[in-house]
Design an enzyme around this catalytic site. Structure first.
Site, short mmCIF file in Angstrom:
data_model
loop_
_atom_site.label_atom_id
_atom_site.label_comp_id
_atom_site.label_asym_id
_atom_site.label_seq_id
_atom_site.Cartn_x
_atom_site.Cartn_y
_atom_site.Cartn_z
N GLY A 1 2.15 -9.73 -7.27
CA GLY A 1 3.37 -9.18 -6.68
C GLY A 1 4.07 -10.21 -5.82
O GLY A 1 3.53 -11.27 -5.51
N GLY B 1 6.91 -10.30 -2.43
CA GLY B 1 7.71 -9.60 -1.44
C GLY B 1 8.62 -10.55 -0.70
O GLY B 1 8.78 -11.71 -1.08
N PHE C 1 8.14 -11.59 2.28
CA PHE C 1 7.38 -12.46 3.17
C PHE C 1 6.41 -13.37 2.44
O PHE C 1 6.07 -14.43 2.95
CB PHE C 1 6.57 -11.63 4.19
CG PHE C 1 7.41 -10.68 4.98
CD1 PHE C 1 8.65 -11.05 5.45
CD2 PHE C 1 6.97 -9.39 5.25
CE1 PHE C 1 9.43 -10.18 6.19
CE2 PHE C 1 7.73 -8.51 5.99
CZ PHE C 1 8.98 -8.90 6.46
N ASP D 1 4.21 0.17 7.70
CA ASP D 1 4.77 -0.05 6.35
C ASP D 1 3.98 0.74 5.31
O ASP D 1 3.64 0.23 4.25
CB ASP D 1 4.75 -1.54 6.00
CG ASP D 1 5.66 -1.85 4.81
OD1 ASP D 1 6.51 -1.01 4.46
OD2 ASP D 1 5.51 -2.94 4.22
#
Length: 915
Positions: free
Chosen positions: A612, A614, A616, A731
């Site tokens: 994945g 993101g 960050f 989150d």
């Protein structure tokens, strides 16, 4: 041209001719072995070797000179087995000989006599191993193989052959139907089989003086005692299920049973629905590796008990389809049905991904058959060409070898290693991607009862060097069959897995941390399943000597900063050093690391795939060559603000791990963290799919309340653990809740990148939009109750399959909330620092249009119960308790675990957490 030049050229040509002549034996053997392995891979449903000549048959034509043409084959059984008068199982077989151009089928007598003079002259080049197997399946005939050419693959597939059907003489003294045999065709130094008895010895050639004429040949001698013992010798049973047209893979795993433990071997035949159970005390217990342990078909069965030294069972298995069943109706899936289908979608992640050492050695020259210890003369086929390779290979293996054991050893080669020696052997262009396949090679040395066969001097140092396997590159390495060159029987299988890393044929033993190579006199097992065994470490200086061609110029300097080297990368697409680009070319324009699959991280981890990405960081799946485990690596962006945020995450994760050493709080554990090329990298345990993907495989139709309740109880357990330590996750969303296993409902929370201690709040813009609490949207002070809001939104989405509040931006997000829950209290609006964005001066909400329909949102016009339609009042009440405007009025994690809706599963699902 002067006469001197002519003499030099003539001498040179003579030398070449002699060299070709001396090499013809090994060249013919290699071609025969390769074609035999290819035919076995492509078409033979059941390949049963020819039985060794335990009893010579009568033949009066000893003085007739015949030209014997034999082939290196493993002869399939043509007809069913027949029981002899003495109770032995005798197959019908025919031996076709060629005398000149005439073919004469010879059927030998089934009567055995100790005074028999000789086996037929045409067995001059036949050498057979002292193993036996039986089979009843009919297969296509194999074509003959001449040493000067190689027949096309079509001939092997069709089964057409110009040669006759090979049958062997039947004998009532034979205790088994057939044995594996390997012969070479038109070899100048034939391998002879001599049988000795009290009345004398007879050679299987056309002339008894053949052994003298062929001084370089290997002779296998049997005494009367050995022949009598061979009648009771252990059988080597090979049972193959027929291959389908799609070339299904074979699966063999080595069980951890104790030595000489009885093993039940089940053989399934899909053609005739027959099964035979063979119960044998085995020296090396090899069991079938199936997706499920299912009994054989009950139509017919036969049971045979035979004393065996080694029993190998190879069973064709069909890997489950990765597609899930499509539901056309919005009905909820039951828990059992969901995970049953998930079992077909995703297999366990940690399966081995690398080819075995034997598979890598298939591309090098194979060592010739070894001589018996009783023969003091070295065979001409055991020439210096194989010894030069073996000595080099053994020297490399020494640095990774453990203390030799006299019985058995396991050699484990981890996923797609460029590992450390076979990369010098195998060409990179042979590298193929074999995702979701792992190869297991089992090499078993069979001993003769009279004398054991010894390896040649070049290969005696390592069992791996003495037995090479041959793989079919034409099949893109999807199936690998191992062929024994010395007096060993090698079985190679390919096991399907789904999440395995891509395989590469360029291997190395030393780069695998769990690879152990030992000299074995009985059994050597090579498997690719990652295990937690002691690893092999090399220094940078050794790595530079062995793998300098695999390293870029920058890496040759960089590697000196790492005292322990486990992996150097297995790709030719490595990022090149460029001082003119960001971070010397290792980063893109926004500071993200350029991930290259099959490359290394810190000379320890292999990048398998990208999991994945993101805002960050990037998350990749990697293989840790130090621990032998699959891990998840979180690579932070190369920017200061992300670096500082990651330091806070590390602080929280280490604190949580210290307080939850047994992982009872359903929170992911941090393994380690380090810097590599100016990036901070965190390593975690590798988990399964997240809940968003879990919904996706069910086509976003949602799941039943029982499964939702299980998830809710576990999330509440984690939130209670965090709440007691004043930690806010900040989150929570389906993407950050991962299944521990693809077939079970256990979960863990991940991604603490936005987390903070309650009294050390850093960020104001947190939480994903669909799960963002009103206080975060409005800019008021928040606490750990924002995680409870997110929990309510997540559980509704798991049940319905769609988000409860799907706003495209913050104004629409707040409008979606007010449409279901009504307007917020005046106190909430007054405390907001962003009320001008969402409300008028009098406190009424500003109009917001639906981004999809274009219609204006209205306040409180949508009933919550009508929105989810659960039919469970306890569930509705629990969600409404999570979705209160006032944070202080929301249910806490401790209260949630005592709620009427959760209390039903709290005992089995939510274990007690550390206080």
């Amino acid at each position: 041209m002067t006469s001197l030049h002519k003499q030099i050229i003539e001498s040179h040509n003579n030398d070449i001719t002699k060299l070709k002549s001396s090499m013809s034996t090994r060249a013919a053997a290699r071609r025969s072995v390769c074609l035999s392995s290819m035919s076995y891979t492509l078409g033979a449903d059941d390949v049963t070797p020819i039985t060794s000549n335990t009893t010579p048959s009568n033949n009066n034509n000893n003085n007739n000179t015949t030209t014997t043409i034999t082939t290196t084959t493993t002869t399939p059984t043509i007809s069913p087995l027949k029981q002899s008068t003495t109770g032995s199982i005798i197959p019908k077989s025919i031996l076709v000989t060629k005398s000149g151009s005439k073919e004469e089928p010879i059927v030998s007598s089934s009567k055995s006599s100790s005074n028999s003079s000789s086996i037929n002259n045409n067995f001059n080049n036949l050498y057979s191993a002292s193993t036996f197997s039986s089979s009843t399946k009919k297969v296509h005939e194999r074509p003959s193989i001449n040493p000067g050419f190689r027949k096309p693959r079509e001939a092997l597939l069709s089964g057409n052959s110009d040669s006759g059907i090979i049958k062997k003489p039947s004998s009532s003294s034979t205790s088994s139907s057939s044995s594996s045999s390997s012969t070479t065709s038109n070899i100048k130094a034939p391998i002879q089989i001599s049988h000795s008895s009290n009345s004398g010895s007879s050679s299987s050639g056309g002339n008894n003086n053949n052994s003298d004429d062929n001084s370089g040949s290997s002779t296998i001698k049997h005494t009367a005692a050995s022949l009598s013992k061979m009648k009771l010798s252990p059988s080597h049973t090979i049972s193959d299920s027929p291959r389908s047209s799609t070339m299904k893979s074979r699966s063999v795993s080595i069980s951890n049973g104790s030595l000489f433990s009885p093993t039940n071997t089940s053989v399934n035949n899909s053609n005739n629905n027959t099964s035979s159970n063979i119960k044998t005390p085995t020296k090396s217990s090899i069991s079938e590796n199936l997706d499920q342990n299912t009994p054989p078909p009950p139509s017919s069965s036969s049971t045979t008990k035979t004393p065996t030294a080694t029993t190998t069972t190879t069973t064709t298995t069909t890997s489950s389809s990765s597609s899930t069943s499509t539901n056309t109706t919005p009905s909820k899936s039951s828990v059992d049905d969901v995970f049953a289908r998930l079992a077909n979608v995703s297999k366990p992640a940690i399966k081995s991904r690398s080819l075995s050492v034997s598979a890598s050695l298939a591309r090098v020259e194979q060592s010739p058959p070894t001589k018996d210890k009783g023969d003091k003369e070295s065979s001409s086929s055991s020439s210096s060409s194989s010894s030069s390779f073996s000595s080099k290979f053994t020297k490399i293996l020494r640095s990774s070898s453990k203390t030799p054991t006299p019985t058995s050893s396991n050699t484990t080669v981890q996923p797609s290693t460029t590992s450390l020696s076979a990369s010098k052997i195998s060409s990179r262009k042979d590298t193929k991607s074999l995702s979701s396949f792992s190869t297991t090679t089992t090499t078993t040395t069979l001993k003769s009862s009279s004398s054991s066969s010894s390896s040649s001097s070049s290969s005696s140092k390592s069992n791996i060097a003495s037995s090479s396997s041959s793989s079919s590159n034409n099949l893109t390495n999807l199936l690998t069959q191992s062929q024994s060159i010395s007096s060993t029987s090698t079985s190679t299988t390919t096991t399907p897995t789904s999440t395995s890393p891509t395989l590469a044929s360029s291997m190395s033993v030393l780069s695998s941390p769990t690879s152990t190579t030992t000299t074995s006199t009985s059994t050597t097992s090579t498997t690719t399943t990652p295990t937690k065994s002691s690893c092999t470490i090399i220094t940078p200086s050794i790595a530079l000597k062995l793998y300098i061609n695999d390293l870029t110029s920058a890496e040759q300097s960089e590697i000196l900063d790492y005292p322990q080297i486990y992996f150097t990368g297995n790709t030719n697409k490595k990022t090149k050093f460029n001082s003119q680009l960001p971070n010397n070319g290792y980063d893109n324009d926004i500071g993200e690391y350029k991930v290259v699959e099959r490359d290394h991280i810190a000379y320890r981890f292999e990048i398998v795939s990208i999991l994945g990405q993101g805002s960050f960081c990037q998350v990749v799946k990697g293989y840790d060559y130090k621990t032998g485990e699959m891990v998840a690596l979180k690579i932070l962006r190369n920017q200061k603000r992300f670096h500082n945020q990651a330091l806070t995450e590390i602080k929280i994760l280490e604190y949580l791990k210290t307080n939850d050493p047994n992982s009872t709080a359903s929170i992911v554990h941090l393994n380690n963290y380090f810097y590599f090329r100016n990036h901070l990298i965190l390593t975690f345990e590798l988990l399964s799919m997240n809940l968003y993907d879990f919904l996706k495989v069910n086509h976003f139709q949602g799941y039943n309340l029982n499964l939702v309740r299980r998830f809710g109880a576990q999330i509440l357990t984690s939130l209670r653990f965090l709440s007691k330590r004043n930690i806010i996750h900040a989150d929570l969303k389906p993407e950050n809740i991962l299944l521990k296993s693809p077939t079970k409902s256990g979960i863990k929370l991940i991604d603490f990148g936005s987390s903070c201690f309650e009294n050390e709040q850093i960020f104001t813009y947190i939480q994903s939009r669909f799960y963002r609490s009103p206080e975060v949207i409005l800019g008021t002070k928040y606490d750990k109750s924002i995680d409870i809001w997110s929990l309510g939104c997540i559980l509704v989405e798991i049940f319905t399959g769609v988000p409860l509040f799907p706003g495209s931006d913050e104004p629409e997000q707040l409008a979606c909330i007010m449409e279901v829950l009504g307007a917020p209290p005046k106190s909430v609006i007054d405390n907001s620092t962003r009320k001008d964005i969402f409300f008028e001066d009098d406190g009424t909400p500003k109009p917001v249009k639906n981004s999809t329909t274009g219609e204006l949102y209205t306040i409180g016009t949508k009933s919550f119960k009508d929105s989810i339609r659960s039919g469970d009042e306890d569930f509705d009440n629990f969600i409404l308790d999570c979705l209160k405007w006032e944070p202080s009025q929301r249910i806490t994690a401790e209260q949630g675990l005592k709620h009427d809706w959760i209390i039903k599963v709290i005992a089995p699902t939510a274990p007690s957490t550390p206080s």
